[in-house]
Every structure is written in C-alpha cells, then in structure tokens.
Design a protein around this motif. Structure first.
Motif, PDB file in Angstrom:
ATOM      1  N   LEU A 220      68.012  54.224  16.029  1.00 47.58           N
ATOM      2  CA  LEU A 220      68.974  53.406  16.420  1.00 47.58           C
ATOM      3  C   LEU A 220      68.107  52.286  17.101  1.00 47.58           C
ATOM      4  CD1 LEU A 220      71.854  52.334  16.874  1.00 47.58           C
ATOM      5  CD2 LEU A 220      71.890  53.637  18.898  1.00 47.58           C
ATOM      6  N   ASP A 222      68.595  49.406  18.573  1.00 46.02           N
ATOM      7  CA  ASP A 222      69.225  48.998  19.683  1.00 46.02           C
ATOM      8  C   ASP A 222      70.648  48.750  19.337  1.00 46.02           C
ATOM      9  OD1 ASP A 222      69.771  45.967  18.656  1.00 46.02           O
ATOM     10  OD2 ASP A 222      67.477  46.122  18.496  1.00 46.02           O
ATOM     11  N   ALA A 223      71.419  48.131  20.538  1.00 47.59           N
ATOM     12  CA  ALA A 223      72.968  48.093  20.290  1.00 47.59           C
ATOM     13  C   ALA A 223      73.237  46.480  20.424  1.00 47.59           C
ATOM     14  CB  ALA A 223      73.467  48.711  21.245  1.00 47.59           C
ATOM     15  N   GLY A 224      72.395  45.818  20.159  1.00 47.12           N
ATOM     16  CA  GLY A 224      72.471  44.470  20.136  1.00 47.12           C
ATOM     17  C   GLY A 224      72.296  43.782  21.567  1.00 47.12           C
ATOM     18  N   SER A 225      72.137  42.371  21.614  1.00 50.12           N
ATOM     19  CA  SER A 225      72.057  41.962  22.773  1.00 50.12           C
ATOM     20  C   SER A 225      72.891  40.698  23.247  1.00 50.12           C
ATOM     21  CB  SER A 225      70.547  41.280  22.751  1.00 50.12           C
ATOM     22  OG  SER A 225      70.396  40.128  21.440  1.00 50.12           O
ATOM     23  N   GLN A 229      73.601  40.684  16.845  1.00 52.58           N
ATOM     24  CA  GLN A 229      74.221  41.947  16.461  1.00 52.58           C
ATOM     25  C   GLN A 229      73.071  43.002  16.713  1.00 52.58           C
ATOM     26  OE1 GLN A 229      74.675  39.761  12.656  1.00 52.58           O
ATOM     27  NE2 GLN A 229      74.546  41.884  11.827  1.00 52.58           N
ATOM     28  N   PRO A 230      73.295  44.154  16.585  1.00 56.60           N
ATOM     29  CA  PRO A 230      72.180  45.211  16.351  1.00 56.60           C
ATOM     30  C   PRO A 230      71.241  44.881  15.396  1.00 56.60           C
ATOM     31  CG  PRO A 230      74.374  46.314  16.868  1.00 56.60           C
ATOM     32  CD  PRO A 230      74.600  44.900  16.370  1.00 56.60           C
ATOM     33  N   SER A 231      69.999  45.340  15.562  1.00 59.15           N
ATOM     34  CA  SER A 231      68.751  45.627  14.519  1.00 59.15           C
ATOM     35  C   SER A 231      69.405  46.469  13.565  1.00 59.15           C
ATOM     36  CB  SER A 231      67.598  45.715  15.000  1.00 59.15           C
ATOM     37  OG  SER A 231      67.306  44.379  15.981  1.00 59.15           O
ATOM     38  N   ASN A 232      68.786  46.235  12.321  1.00 61.22           N
ATOM     39  CA  ASN A 232      69.324  47.396  11.514  1.00 61.22           C
ATOM     40  C   ASN A 232      68.055  47.568  10.269  1.00 61.22           C
ATOM     41  OD1 ASN A 232      70.207  44.819  10.184  1.00 61.22           O
ATOM     42  ND2 ASN A 232      70.352  46.093   8.351  1.00 61.22           N
TER      43      ASN A 232
END
Length: 380
Positions: A220, A222-225, A229-232
């Motif tokens: 995982l 990150d949860a976004g900033s 949105q979160p990186s995938n």
C-alpha cells in the motif's frame, strides 16, 4: 446563444481535423495552424526534432508580443490512430446533429482552434502557443524540445494553460491543477531451463517472479494526499514464452505500471521494486522508465483566474482536480504555474470522436475572457 468570432473556431477545427496527423505528426496539419496564426499577428517558429524510433517530430512555437503578463497556451496536433468502425472517415470531418466528428475533435485540435480564435478576438496581450506533434507518442522530442527552444530564444511564459479535454459532464465543470506521475517497470527473472521431471537440475524463474509480484501486490504505497488520490501499482504484462509443456523455462518477465502522487517519486519506486526483486531472485534485471513526476499547481491566482472566466461565461463553477493520466503539463510545470482546461472528454480516443459545435464556440469565449483578464494584469 450563438456567438460570432472573428476567426471561426469550427472552420479552423475542421481544417485541422482534415489533416491526418497520427503521432508523431508533421507537415500539413502544422501548415494549417501556421497560416491561421500568421494571419492574426503571430510570428511562427516551426522546427523538427529527433530521429527514429521516437522521431522525427515537428513542433511549433508561435509568439505575439503585447501588454501584460506572458500567457502561454500549450497543446498537441498529433492524434492516436483512429481504429476501425467509424461512421464516416476519421480524417474527413463531418457535422451531424450539431456535432463535429473526426479524430482529434476533442483531443485536442478543437481546443487549439478555440484558442487561435480567442487570440483573434483579443488582439492585446503577450501570448505564445506551444504546439507539439508528439504528445500521444513517446513525448521525447515534443514539449521537452519546445522548452529547450524557448530557453534558447529567451521566451519565458508566466502563466500557462494546456488545452487537454478536462471537462467531464459539461463544458467547464473541471480544471486540472496537477497530475499524478507515471513509471513503467520491467522485471526479468533469469532461471535455468530443463526437463520438468528433473527439477533439481533446473531453476524455475516463474516461482521467483510470482513471489516478487505477490510482495509488490501487497504494497500500500499511500492513502493519497491533499489533492491526489492514492498511488496504485498495476501488473500490465506477464511473459514466459514457453511453448513446451514439459520444459521449465529459462526466463520469466513482468511489466508494472505505477501511477503515483506527490508523496512518491519515480526513481524511488523503481529502486523499491529492484530491492524486492533482488531478494527473491538474485540477479534479476529491473529497468524503469519514468514518464513524468507528479506535479501540482496549488490553488491560487491562475486557477482563480481561469475558474472566474468559466463562471462568468458559462455559469459553471469548475471542480479543481488532479485525476486522469499524464499530459505535457508535467514538463511545462517546471516553467511557470500551469493548469489544464478544455473540452468534454467523453469521446477522446474513441470511435466517432466528436465535439459539439456549441462547445467549440463557448470554449473560444472562455479562452477569450481568460486572455482579457491576463492582459489586464500588470507584468510580473
């Protein structure tokens, strides 16, 4: 309401659409735009950069001197291949039911035509148009070459809009103030080929590659900033190339695509994947190609100016967003504040790509209002 413009954006868009320009674009499509810009006071500098396999690519730097801050409009004349199944020829534009059909109608010859028409309507101000023939392709010899050319000539914009099709449901409902970064990573795991009945004499690379991908899949990032949105991480290819059912292969390969926000960097992601691969498969080869880092133009004077023009002309309050894929704004963001705003993106890259004639004219009016507002400001 029908609005009349000194340079008709619909006519110019049709002429641009009729000039086939599958990436990398050169030649006639640039002739059409040069003629239009030259007629409204721009000096036009066309040049070709690069060689095969990623070139040659044609680029255009047009400049018109005036008052106020230097405003730049950036875009691309190259298009993706049309594909099969069009109702009419993708490069023989047609108007049907109030829509103009043709490859590049929204991505993004329509916006380029609208900007040129806006410049004809608002003759004051310092304006440049930065147009490449290599955005849909590798983007190696396009906008980056334009930036080098601008540095050589001492051309430095203070504000920039990229005319990508950012609108979602209706014209003006979204402005892009940033984009996620993009990196592709290739993993090659070597093994030792042999008969499946004698596994002790072999080294199966598939088992090692599966272990690598399992660990990567569990990450995982990150949860976004605040604005992203979160990186995938996505696995986009698995290749073994083994036609025999009773042979353990000599190599197994995979490809990853990572779209990441401003909490990550492309090089660090490549290094992280390489470390995982080395633990599971010593000697594995990992190669990465960073297409662009994440960038953000924080909400401020430029986004406020563009949003204000949209609200006054269209009566729409745009959402500020960083969603979607990469664009040439990733390069231009190093020069000055940059945002993206353009047509509705519902048909981009699709069969029967089309733009509403009403939207072309309305976008011209918004761009014209932006030009007026920029020209009225004192130079920085």
């Amino acid at each position: 309401m029908t609005v009349s413009h000194p340079l008709d954006p619909v006519t110019l868009a049709r002429d641009l659409l009729a000039a086939e320009s599958v990436t990398p674009a050169r030649g006639r499509v640039f002739d059409v735009l040069e003629a239009a810009l030259g007629a409204i006071g721009f000096s036009v500098d066309r040049f070709v950069s690069g060689v095969a396999p990623d070139g040659p690519v044609e680029n255009l730097l047009a400049l018109r001197e005036g008052s106020g801050p230097h405003f730049a409009f950036a875009g691309h004349l190259d298009v993706v291949p049309p594909g099969d199944g069009w109702t009419s020829d993708a490069f023989a534009p047609e108007v049907r039911g109030g829509m103009l059909y043709g490859r590049g109608a929204v991505d993004m010859k329509g916006a380029i035509a609208a900007c040129a028409a806006a410049c004809a309507e608002v003759p004051g101000g310092t304006v440049s148009m930065l147009i490449t023939g290599d955005e849909e392709g590798p983007a190696v010899h396009g906008t980056r070459a334009l930036i080098e050319r601008m540095e050589q000539r001492g051309v430095k914009p203070q504000l920039c809009i990229v005319g990508e099709p950012t609108s979602a449901a209706r014209l003006g409902d979204m402005i892009k103030i940033g984009r996620r970064g993009s990196v592709n990573i290739w993993i090659d795991v070597p093994g030792r080929q042999g008969h499946v009945a004698y596994p002790h004499l072999t080294d199966n690379p598939i088992r090692r590659l599966v272990a690598i991908l399992a660990e990567i899949d569990a990450i995982l990032l990150d949860a976004g900033s605040d604005w992203f949105q979160p990186s995938n991480i996505e696995v986009t290819d698995l290749t073994v190339g083994n036609p025999a059912h009773n042979v353990i292969p000599a190599k197994a390969s995979a490809r990853l695509s990572i779209r990441f926000n401003d909490l990550q960097s492309g090089d660090a992601l490549v290094a992280r994947v390489a470390e995982i691969a080395e633990r599971h498969a010593p000697g594995a080869i990992v190669a990465g190609k960073v297409s662009g880092e994440a960038f953000l133009t924080p909400p401020g004077p430029l986004s406020t100016l563009v949003a204000g023009a949209i609200e006054d002309v269209l009566g729409v309050t745009p959402e500020l967003s960083t969603t979607g894929g990469t664009s040439d704004a990733r390069f231009l963001s190093k020069l000055c504040p940059v945002v993206e705003f353009g047509l509705i993106n519902a048909t981009m890259h699709k069969i029967d790509e089309a733009v509403a004639l009403e939207d072309l004219r309305a976008l011209t009016s918004v761009y014209a209002e932006i030009l007026r507002r920029v020209a009225s400001q004192p130079p920085a």
